[in-house]
Scaffold this active site. Structure first.
Site, PDB file in Angstrom:
ATOM      1  CE1 TYR A 140      -2.876   0.621  -3.066  1.00  0.00           C
ATOM      2  CE2 TYR A 140      -2.261   0.732  -0.753  1.00  0.00           C
ATOM      3  CZ  TYR A 140      -2.460   1.356  -1.973  1.00  0.00           C
ATOM      4  OH  TYR A 140      -2.232   2.714  -2.091  1.00  0.00           O
ATOM      5  CE  LYS A 144       0.252   2.100  -4.256  1.00  0.00           C
ATOM      6  NZ  LYS A 144       0.448   3.115  -5.326  1.00  0.00           N
TER       7      LYS A 144
END
Length: 233
Positions: A140, A144
């Site tokens: 994740y 990002k």
């Protein structure tokens, strides 16, 4: 003046709140979701039904909207798999990068002619994980960090065309994803110590009405007293 803004992931959570607030202000919302049923009750002028896990389908889907001008797009949709690197499967990595990075890049590319025509605004809803990673955040956080790189590159490229680009980094706000993350960590959750989605949405919608002689490149949002993510002892 009314604006036309596309919101991804508009079926629930922050995306739905964004659609509601934009519509309440008189803006026209193009609401995106994976299924038509997900948009039940979501205020919108048009819809984009599309699975962002299949970026190759984006160009045809956007062509069907017939957009000549677009005042803004909010890249809100995303996915998170929380686990140690040792347990992050290849499928998780590929899915996370497709949805969180490749799809926003391709959607932006396809929308750029309409955004340039309107001197529009691209908002990437990033995360605190896009600034600093930690245990179990590898896929994740990597996605990002990549989203930040996309935004930074786009900002420099599109400044001559009048397109503004903002990365928003919300942290610890009250959503299903935040609760799911804490469940995966076996951590406590206290919504009174999280920022409300309404507050996050208002901050984002206000970006589209900032004076023309300025741009907010990055915006970090945190609750006053966030509850750290720690496994229960």
């Amino acid at each position: 003046m009314s604006k036309t803004i596309l919101v991804t992931g508009a079926g629930r959570g922050l995306g739905r709140t964004l659609a509601e607030q934009l519509s309440a202000r008189g803006d026209k919302v193009i609401a995106h979701a994976r299924t038509e049923s997900a948009l039940d009750g979501v205020p919108h002028e048009a819809k984009l039904v599309l699975d962002l896990a299949e970026p190759a389908a984006i160009a045809d889907a956007v062509t069907g909207l017939g957009l000549d001008r677009l005042d803004g797009v909010i890249h809100n949709a995303g996915i998170a798999h929380i686990a140690p690197v040792a347990d992050q499967t290849l499928e998780w990595w590929e899915q996370t990068l497709r949805i969180n990075v490749t799809a926003p890049a391709e959607l932006t590319r396809v929308l750029l002619p309409a955004l340039r025509a309107a001197r529009g605004h691209v908002v990437f809803v990033n995360s605190g994980a896009g600034i600093a990673s930690g245990p179990k955040w590898s896929s994740y956080a990597a996605s990002k960090h990549a989203l930040k790189a996309l935004a930074d590159a786009l900002r420099g490229e599109e400044q001559p065309n009048g397109v503004r680009v903002t990365s928003v980094y919300p942290s610890h706000f009250d959503t299903d994803m935040q609760r799911s993350v804490r469940e995966q960590y076996d951590a406590e959750y206290d919504r009174s110590r999280a920022t409300s989605p309404e507050s996050i949405a208002k901050t984002i919608t206000d970006l589209f009405h900032t004076p023309e002689d300025m741009v907010i490149n990055e915006l970090r949002i945190e609750p006053p007293n966030p509850l750290p993510i720690r496994a229960r002892s």
